[in-house]
Design a protein around this motif. Structure first.
Motif, mmCIF file in Angstrom:
data_model
loop_
_atom_site.group_PDB
_atom_site.id
_atom_site.type_symbol
_atom_site.label_atom_id
_atom_site.label_comp_id
_atom_site.label_asym_id
_atom_site.label_seq_id
_atom_site.Cartn_x
_atom_site.Cartn_y
_atom_site.Cartn_z
ATOM 1 N N ASN A 132 -20.513 -20.111 12.415
ATOM 2 C CA ASN A 132 -21.669 -19.669 13.196
ATOM 3 C C ASN A 132 -21.712 -18.154 13.367
ATOM 4 N N ALA A 133 -20.551 -17.522 13.376
ATOM 5 C CA ALA A 133 -20.502 -16.072 13.563
ATOM 6 C C ALA A 133 -20.867 -15.376 12.258
ATOM 7 N N PRO A 134 -21.493 -14.184 12.343
ATOM 8 C CA PRO A 134 -21.794 -13.440 11.108
ATOM 9 C C PRO A 134 -20.512 -13.132 10.344
ATOM 10 N N PRO A 135 -20.494 -13.335 9.021
ATOM 11 C CA PRO A 135 -19.292 -12.999 8.245
ATOM 12 C C PRO A 135 -19.056 -11.499 8.266
ATOM 13 N N ASN A 136 -17.794 -11.118 8.215
ATOM 14 C CA ASN A 136 -17.441 -9.703 8.222
ATOM 15 C C ASN A 136 -17.074 -9.280 6.807
ATOM 16 N N LEU A 137 -17.881 -8.407 6.225
ATOM 17 C CA LEU A 137 -17.684 -7.987 4.833
ATOM 18 C C LEU A 137 -16.369 -7.253 4.656
ATOM 19 N N LEU A 138 -15.976 -6.457 5.630
ATOM 20 C CA LEU A 138 -14.756 -5.676 5.508
ATOM 21 C C LEU A 138 -13.530 -6.571 5.417
ATOM 22 N N GLU A 139 -13.479 -7.590 6.270
ATOM 23 C CA GLU A 139 -12.324 -8.489 6.239
ATOM 24 C C GLU A 139 -12.234 -9.211 4.904
ATOM 25 N N VAL A 140 -13.374 -9.541 4.313
ATOM 26 C CA VAL A 140 -13.371 -10.166 2.986
ATOM 27 C C VAL A 140 -12.837 -9.175 1.947
ATOM 28 N N MET A 142 -10.904 -6.655 2.279
ATOM 29 C CA MET A 142 -9.494 -6.298 2.479
ATOM 30 C C MET A 142 -8.552 -7.483 2.260
ATOM 31 N N SER A 143 -9.085 -8.631 1.846
ATOM 32 C CA SER A 143 -8.250 -9.811 1.657
ATOM 33 C C SER A 143 -7.574 -9.790 0.276
ATOM 34 N N GLU A 144 -6.490 -10.529 0.165
ATOM 35 C CA GLU A 144 -5.797 -10.662 -1.125
ATOM 36 C C GLU A 144 -6.709 -11.315 -2.151
ATOM 37 N N MET A 145 -7.513 -12.266 -1.696
ATOM 38 C CA MET A 145 -8.433 -12.951 -2.598
ATOM 39 C C MET A 145 -9.372 -11.958 -3.274
ATOM 40 N N PHE A 146 -9.992 -11.067 -2.477
ATOM 41 C CA PHE A 146 -10.939 -10.109 -3.044
ATOM 42 C C PHE A 146 -10.221 -9.098 -3.917
ATOM 43 N N GLN A 147 -9.069 -8.630 -3.469
ATOM 44 C CA GLN A 147 -8.311 -7.662 -4.267
ATOM 45 C C GLN A 147 -7.983 -8.228 -5.636
ATOM 46 N N GLY A 148 -7.723 -9.530 -5.693
ATOM 47 C CA GLY A 148 -7.411 -10.154 -6.967
ATOM 48 C C GLY A 148 -8.587 -10.210 -7.919
ATOM 49 N N LEU A 149 -9.796 -10.069 -7.393
ATOM 50 C CA LEU A 149 -10.980 -10.092 -8.241
ATOM 51 C C LEU A 149 -11.347 -8.717 -8.784
ATOM 52 N N VAL A 150 -10.806 -7.656 -8.189
ATOM 53 C CA VAL A 150 -11.161 -6.287 -8.572
ATOM 54 C C VAL A 150 -10.170 -5.812 -9.640
ATOM 55 N N GLN A 151 -10.673 -5.628 -10.842
ATOM 56 C CA GLN A 151 -9.798 -5.277 -11.961
ATOM 57 C C GLN A 151 -9.261 -3.853 -11.876
ATOM 58 N N ASN A 152 -9.977 -2.967 -11.181
ATOM 59 C CA ASN A 152 -9.533 -1.573 -11.055
ATOM 60 C C ASN A 152 -9.290 -1.242 -9.585
ATOM 61 N N TRP A 153 -8.433 -2.048 -8.942
ATOM 62 C CA TRP A 153 -8.264 -1.921 -7.496
ATOM 63 C C TRP A 153 -7.838 -0.517 -7.076
ATOM 64 N N ILE A 174 -13.108 -1.638 12.851
ATOM 65 C CA ILE A 174 -12.828 -1.141 11.506
ATOM 66 C C ILE A 174 -11.518 -0.371 11.495
ATOM 67 N N ALA A 175 -11.266 0.400 12.543
ATOM 68 C CA ALA A 175 -10.005 1.146 12.625
ATOM 69 C C ALA A 175 -8.813 0.189 12.581
ATOM 70 N N GLN A 176 -8.924 -0.960 13.282
ATOM 71 C CA GLN A 176 -7.837 -1.925 13.289
ATOM 72 C C GLN A 176 -7.668 -2.583 11.924
ATOM 73 N N VAL A 177 -8.780 -2.969 11.298
ATOM 74 C CA VAL A 177 -8.697 -3.578 9.966
ATOM 75 C C VAL A 177 -8.112 -2.583 8.973
ATOM 76 N N LEU A 178 -8.489 -1.315 9.084
ATOM 77 C CA LEU A 178 -7.963 -0.288 8.187
ATOM 78 C C LEU A 178 -6.462 -0.113 8.385
ATOM 79 N N ARG A 179 -6.009 -0.086 9.637
ATOM 80 C CA ARG A 179 -4.569 0.035 9.899
ATOM 81 C C ARG A 179 -3.806 -1.159 9.320
ATOM 82 N N THR A 180 -4.355 -2.349 9.500
ATOM 83 C CA THR A 180 -3.697 -3.548 8.968
ATOM 84 C C THR A 180 -3.625 -3.489 7.446
ATOM 85 N N ALA A 181 -4.729 -3.087 6.806
ATOM 86 C CA ALA A 181 -4.755 -2.997 5.347
ATOM 87 C C ALA A 181 -3.747 -1.968 4.849
#
Length: 259
Positions: A132-140, A142-153, A174-181
């Motif tokens: 129900n909550a809006p999806p967060n593009l940044l969290e997607v 910064m995920s391992e799943m998305f990183q695995g799709l990017v050939q030139n990470w 965003i600051a917290q997600v960036l620190r975690t990443a």
């Protein structure tokens, strides 16, 4: 010191301006600004409008300084759930997103997806969390799943890092997600890669390989509506994805299907 004095001094300090320099820009005097900042004087409506115009304050700053002044605030502070904001988002979706042939989004300052077009939903909908909550593009992203799709990470990480760093200054989430990443090593190869590039090309694409799909080279156009006079809508970002090669364009058009 009055609330208005605090706000004015903070804005002036953020611009690296002395009282004398700001007074000159406002066609006023240092004594007048000193009285305003210490609460010995209060601004008139015309002088406050002059401050906003001279310093080119954004809408959120104008709302803040008008509130602090005690004068009538011409800028309504609307709720994100209000009918007016909902109607504004609908207008952006209908007039902008639906007319863009490639994936397009409206993001709030925390990168929550408030609106998307059918091209985004068809191409990237499977990568977004459901609920129900809006999806967060940044969290997607910064995920391992998305990183695995990017050939030139390592290339893409540099693009994302500097964009996120700018956004993190205004968004604790965003600051917290960036620190975690960073703690997870998402950006460890970025500096090494940039050191190997030599001359940086005009565009550094994100080279994305969808599951069982084509490889696409992407960038984005980021924009806002120039006539916006609402702090909430001004804080939103319209992201229009752009294929950087002919093959990428054909792939995106094929995946998006007919308009």
């Amino acid at each position: 010191m009055t609330s208005f004095g605090h706000v004015l001094k903070d804005i002036r300090a953020a611009r690296g301006m002395s009282q004398a320099k700001l007074a000159l820009a406002l066609d006023s005097t240092q004594r007048h600004l000193s009285f305003l900042e210490t609460g010995r004087s209060l601004p008139t409506a015309s002088f406050l409008a002059r401050i906003c115009r001279t310093l080119d304050l954004n809408i959120a700053q104008r709302v803040n300084i008008y509130d602090a002044s005690g004068l009538a605030n011409p800028y309504a502070q609307r709720d994100i759930r209000s009918e007016e904001i909902h109607a504004a988002l609908d207008m952006i979706e209908v007039r902008v997103l639906k007319n863009w042939p490639f994936p397009a989004l409206v993001l709030d300052p925390d990168w929550n997806v408030l609106r998307s077009n059918s091209a985004f939903d068809q191409i990237f909908g499977g990568l977004m969390p459901q609920g129900n909550a809006p999806p967060n593009l940044l969290e997607v992203m910064m995920s391992e799943m998305f990183q695995g799709l990017v050939q030139n990470w390592d290339e893409a990480a540099g693009i994302l890092f500097y964009r996120l760093q700018r956004a993190a200054a205004h968004s604790p989430r965003i600051a917290q997600v960036l620190r975690t990443a960073q703690s997870q090593g998402r950006f460890t190869g970025m500096e090494h890669h940039l050191g190997e590039l030599g001359e940086v090309p005009i565009f550094l694409p994100i080279r994305l390989a969808l599951p069982n799909g084509p490889v696409m080279e992407l960038s984005s156009l980021l924009g806002k509506l120039a006539s916006c006079q609402d702090a909430l809508i001004e804080g939103l970002e319209i992201e229009l994805m752009v294929p950087l090669t002919e093959a990428s364009e054909q792939s995106m058009r094929g995946l998006a299907g007919p308009k």
